[in-house]
Motif scaffolding. Structure first.
Motif, PDB file in Angstrom:
ATOM      1  N   ASP A  52       0.830  -1.203   0.000  1.00 62.00           N
ATOM      2  CA  ASP A  52       0.000   0.000   0.000  1.00 62.00           C
ATOM      3  C   ASP A  52       0.868   1.259   0.000  1.00 62.00           C
ATOM      4  O   ASP A  52       2.096   1.179  -0.026  1.00 62.00           O
ATOM      5  CB  ASP A  52      -0.982  -0.007   1.174  1.00 62.00           C
ATOM      6  CG  ASP A  52      -0.292   0.062   2.531  1.00 62.00           C
ATOM      7  OD1 ASP A  52       0.899   0.409   2.589  1.00 62.00           O
ATOM      8  OD2 ASP A  52      -0.956  -0.231   3.538  1.00 62.00           O
ATOM      9  N   ARG A  53       0.240   2.423   0.038  1.00 63.58           N
ATOM     10  CA  ARG A  53       0.966   3.691  -0.043  1.00 63.58           C
ATOM     11  C   ARG A  53       1.795   3.984   1.202  1.00 63.58           C
ATOM     12  O   ARG A  53       2.643   4.867   1.191  1.00 63.58           O
ATOM     13  CB  ARG A  53       0.006   4.837  -0.343  1.00 63.58           C
ATOM     14  CG  ARG A  53      -0.963   5.162   0.761  1.00 63.58           C
ATOM     15  CD  ARG A  53      -1.861   6.342   0.358  1.00 63.58           C
ATOM     16  NE  ARG A  53      -2.822   6.650   1.372  1.00 63.58           N
ATOM     17  CZ  ARG A  53      -4.017   6.101   1.474  1.00 63.58           C
ATOM     18  NH1 ARG A  53      -4.395   5.209   0.584  1.00 63.58           N
ATOM     19  NH2 ARG A  53      -4.840   6.460   2.437  1.00 63.58           N
ATOM     20  N   GLU A  93      -9.038  -0.136   1.410  1.00 59.40           N
ATOM     21  CA  GLU A  93      -8.951  -1.012   0.249  1.00 59.40           C
ATOM     22  C   GLU A  93      -8.323  -2.358   0.629  1.00 59.40           C
ATOM     23  O   GLU A  93      -8.718  -3.408   0.133  1.00 59.40           O
ATOM     24  CB  GLU A  93      -8.100  -0.368  -0.856  1.00 59.40           C
ATOM     25  CG  GLU A  93      -8.645   0.934  -1.375  1.00 59.40           C
ATOM     26  CD  GLU A  93      -8.185   2.151  -0.583  1.00 59.40           C
ATOM     27  OE1 GLU A  93      -8.721   3.240  -0.835  1.00 59.40           O
ATOM     28  OE2 GLU A  93      -7.308   2.017   0.284  1.00 59.40           O
ATOM     29  N   GLU A 134      -6.738   1.590  -5.165  1.00 62.41           N
ATOM     30  CA  GLU A 134      -6.699   2.712  -4.230  1.00 62.41           C
ATOM     31  C   GLU A 134      -7.555   3.857  -4.746  1.00 62.41           C
ATOM     32  O   GLU A 134      -7.585   4.147  -5.936  1.00 62.41           O
ATOM     33  CB  GLU A 134      -5.260   3.192  -4.027  1.00 62.41           C
ATOM     34  CG  GLU A 134      -4.475   2.256  -3.145  1.00 62.41           C
ATOM     35  CD  GLU A 134      -3.325   2.948  -2.447  1.00 62.41           C
ATOM     36  OE1 GLU A 134      -3.409   4.163  -2.201  1.00 62.41           O
ATOM     37  OE2 GLU A 134      -2.353   2.256  -2.160  1.00 62.41           O
TER      38      GLU A 134
END
Length: 118
Positions: A19-20, A56, A71
């Motif tokens: 993920d980010r 998400e 996302e």
């Protein structure tokens, strides 16, 4: 992350994505007999903070979604994630709490402490 977790992940896990925040998501290579499906887990980037799992990926981790959702677009009004401040100086304390001065507004018929023998 412990050595045992790294070893378990390397031997029995398959990386699904990141993920980010840099958290890496894994899925077991085979179904677990008692579980009836593949196990899913996350390896946190830095200190373990479950609040840093985006929605998400949360749905995928809890088997709500078969695949991770793409996302969402980040809008300027959306606040960026902050770590949970509980137990730190940044934690919220209501008026009257000892850490915020300990003074509260006096009310009518204010509290009177019980004393034994009264």
């Amino acid at each position: 992350m412990s050595l045992m977790m790294r070893l378990t992940t390397a031997l029995s896990g398959r990386k699904v994505g990141t993920d980010r925040f840099g958290n890496a998501y894994y899925e077991s290579r085979r179904d677990y007999l008692q579980y009836g499906r593949k196990r899913r887990w996350v390896l946190f980037a830095g200190a373990p903070d479950p609040t840093s799992v985006p929605p998400e990926w949360h749905g995928w981790l809890h088997h709500t979604a078969a695949v991770p959702m793409p996302e969402q677009k980040r809008y300027p009004w959306m606040a960026e994630h902050r770590p949970n401040p509980t137990g730190t100086a940044l934690a919220w304390h209501p008026a009257g709490h000892d850490y915020s001065g300990g003074r509260r507004q006096v009310t009518t018929g204010d509290y009177e402490a019980w004393t034994p023998g009264s």
